[in-house]
Design an enzyme around this catalytic site. Structure first.
Site, PDB file in Angstrom:
ATOM      1  CD  GLU A 213      -2.897  -1.513   2.339  1.00 28.42           C
ATOM      2  OE1 GLU A 213      -2.803  -0.510   3.264  1.00 28.42           O
ATOM      3  OE2 GLU A 213      -3.499  -2.600   2.424  1.00 28.42           O
ATOM      4  CG  ASN A 254      -0.697  -6.630  -1.989  1.00 33.93           C
ATOM      5  OD1 ASN A 254      -1.331  -7.077  -2.898  1.00 33.93           O
ATOM      6  ND2 ASN A 254      -1.192  -6.807  -0.566  1.00 33.93           N
ATOM      7  CG  HIS A 290      -9.606  -5.346   0.550  1.00 29.59           C
ATOM      8  ND1 HIS A 290      -9.985  -6.556   1.107  1.00 29.59           N
ATOM      9  CD2 HIS A 290      -8.414  -5.257   0.513  1.00 29.59           C
ATOM     10  CE1 HIS A 290      -8.734  -7.089   1.566  1.00 29.59           C
ATOM     11  NE2 HIS A 290      -7.903  -6.237   1.287  1.00 29.59           N
ATOM     12  CD  GLU A 320      -4.653  -7.749   0.998  1.00 25.73           C
ATOM     13  OE1 GLU A 320      -5.183  -7.208   1.769  1.00 25.73           O
ATOM     14  OE2 GLU A 320      -3.248  -7.796   1.136  1.00 25.73           O
ATOM     15  CG  ASP A 322     -12.612  -8.790   1.602  1.00 25.72           C
ATOM     16  OD1 ASP A 322     -12.486  -7.838   0.590  1.00 25.72           O
ATOM     17  OD2 ASP A 322     -12.092  -8.830   2.606  1.00 25.72           O
TER      18      ASP A 322
END
Ligand code: 9MR
Length: 401
Positions: A213, A254, A290, A320, A322
């Site tokens: 990030e 990432n 996300h 990641e 979701d």
């Protein structure tokens, strides 16, 4: 004396009955609820959301009771019998379908049994235990016990391991942020940290989220102790140290909100371009994913952006994934979520350089979402009871079609 013990025994004997059923309007279920799951006569345990089921009066049933599990099961479930990792590899042409996990939930044997099934998950990412605050909580003192547990679990199950992460503005040990170090000292601190952590797991890790990030949503460099002192040179320092520590691991940067074109994706493209031009080791971009039910970019938009990354000569992975919703779950939301999972997975399938997909844990039971986004959740393909949701079928369809 005798009288006291008899009274105590009598009270204890009464206790199980006293707490066996909730009163009308009382709680009768929900995540981490340890109280009664049935209701007193004249009320019915009714699912409200993952965290709360309530005894509602139900004169019509004359006091029939039901449990949370029964009401949850009335929502649609996944019906596919195909296995996610197997399908990702065979029909999807990918290296893996994986899941994040975290140490506290490894005491849940039913949870671990599914996590350990490598036909479902061929890759594992530790959710927290390889981060800086966990691995170097004070300067020069490295603690790998929790990370080692996840590494051993992946190894025992024949699953690939993703390291997460060397450097991030969050979950950074306070001795680093509060230490008033100058640029030279910070460079050395970062080298030591990445080099020690990556060396420790050398040979066990398929890929590392070396830098996590680095950007704000508007594409500017995220401010924190390393970027404040060193600018984006800290990214190079971390990557070079990681390469030297484990020459075989794929090294990634990432981030989230880089799924489709925009200022943040452009910033990442520019960073990777400049790293490549400078000969800095960089193998991949991790697209966290996300996302929000009903707001997932189109497959075309995802594919175009994924290809903008792979055109730079790096691989990508969805790291990641979701897809959250505003609770409560409804059949319509679950159906939209199924479509949304299928969209993301089929976009990864369509791009040769997208090597795999990891979900950020596999069950709503252990998702980070409700703790951070109030009133939202149900973001994963398995529900709180470890039952597959329609989203599971979306994943299978994404890899298959
Ligand atoms: O899943 C992690 C959660 O348990 C932690 O409380 C949280 C703290 O910041 O970090 C979560 O994982 C994050 C990941 O490391 C980086 N991308 C966002 C993830 C969700 O916050």
């Amino acid at each position: 004396m005798l009288r006291i013990s008899v009274s105590l025994a009598a009270v204890l004997a009464l206790l199980p009955t006293a707490i066996a059923q909730s009163d009308v309007w009382g709680q009768c279920g929900g995540q981490e609820w340890l109280g009664p799951t049935t209701c007193v006569s004249g009320s019915v345990c009714t699912f409200q959301n993952s965290f709360y089921s309530q005894c509602l009066p139900n004169a019509a049933t004359g006091g029939a009771t039901t449990t949370t599990a029964t009401t949850v099961a009335s929502l649609p479930t996944g019906t596919s019998t195909a296995k996610t990792n197997t399908v990702a590899k065979t029909l999807g042409g990918k290296l893996y379908f994986g899941s994040a996990t975290d140490n506290p939930e490894l005491t849940d044997t039913a949870y671990v049994a599914t996590l350990s099934d490598n036909t479902l998950f061929g890759q594992i990412t530790p959710g927290n235990s390889m981060k800086w605050d966990a691995t170097e909580p004070s300067q020069g003192t490295f603690t790998f016990a929790a990370g080692d547990v996840i590494a051993a679990l992946a190894k025992n199950n024949g699953q690939l391991l993703r390291g997460h992460n060397c450097v991030w503005y969050n979950q950074l040990a306070s001795w680093v942020t509060a230490g008033n170090f100058n640029a030279t000292a910070l460079t050395s601190i970062l080298q030591t940290h990445c080099s020690t952590v990556v060396s420790h797991y050398a040979g066990q890790v398929y890929s590392w989220d070396v830098v996590n990030e680095p950007f704000n949503d508007d594409g500017t460099v995220r401010a924190f102790v390393f970027s404040n002192a060193l600018g984006l040179a800290y990214v190079t320092t971390a990557l070079v140290a990681a390469r030297a520590a484990d020459p075989k691991a794929k090294l990634y940067i990432n981030d989230y909100n880089i799924d489709s074109a925009g200022a943040k994706a452009t910033a990442m493209i520019n960073l990777v371009t400049s790293l490549k031009a400078a000969g800095t080791p960089i193998d991949g971009v991790g697209i966290q994913g996300h996302l929000i039910v009903g707001e997932v970019p189109s497959k075309a938009a995802l594919v175009a952006n994924y290809e903008a990354f792979t055109a730079l000569g790096v691989e990508i992975a969805i790291t990641e994934l979701d897809i959250r919703m505003t609770l409560p779950e409804t059949p319509a939301l679950l159906a939209q979520q199924q479509t949304d999972y299928q969209t993301v997975i089929s976009a990864c399938k369509a791009v040769a350089g997208c090597v795999g997909v990891t979900i950020w844990d596999y069950t709503d039971k252990y998702s980070w979402i409700p703790g951070v986004f109030s009133g939202q959740g149900a973001a994963l393909p398995w529900d709180d009871n470890l039952v597959r949701k329609p989203a599971y079928d979306g994943i299978i369809a994404g890899f298959t079609n």
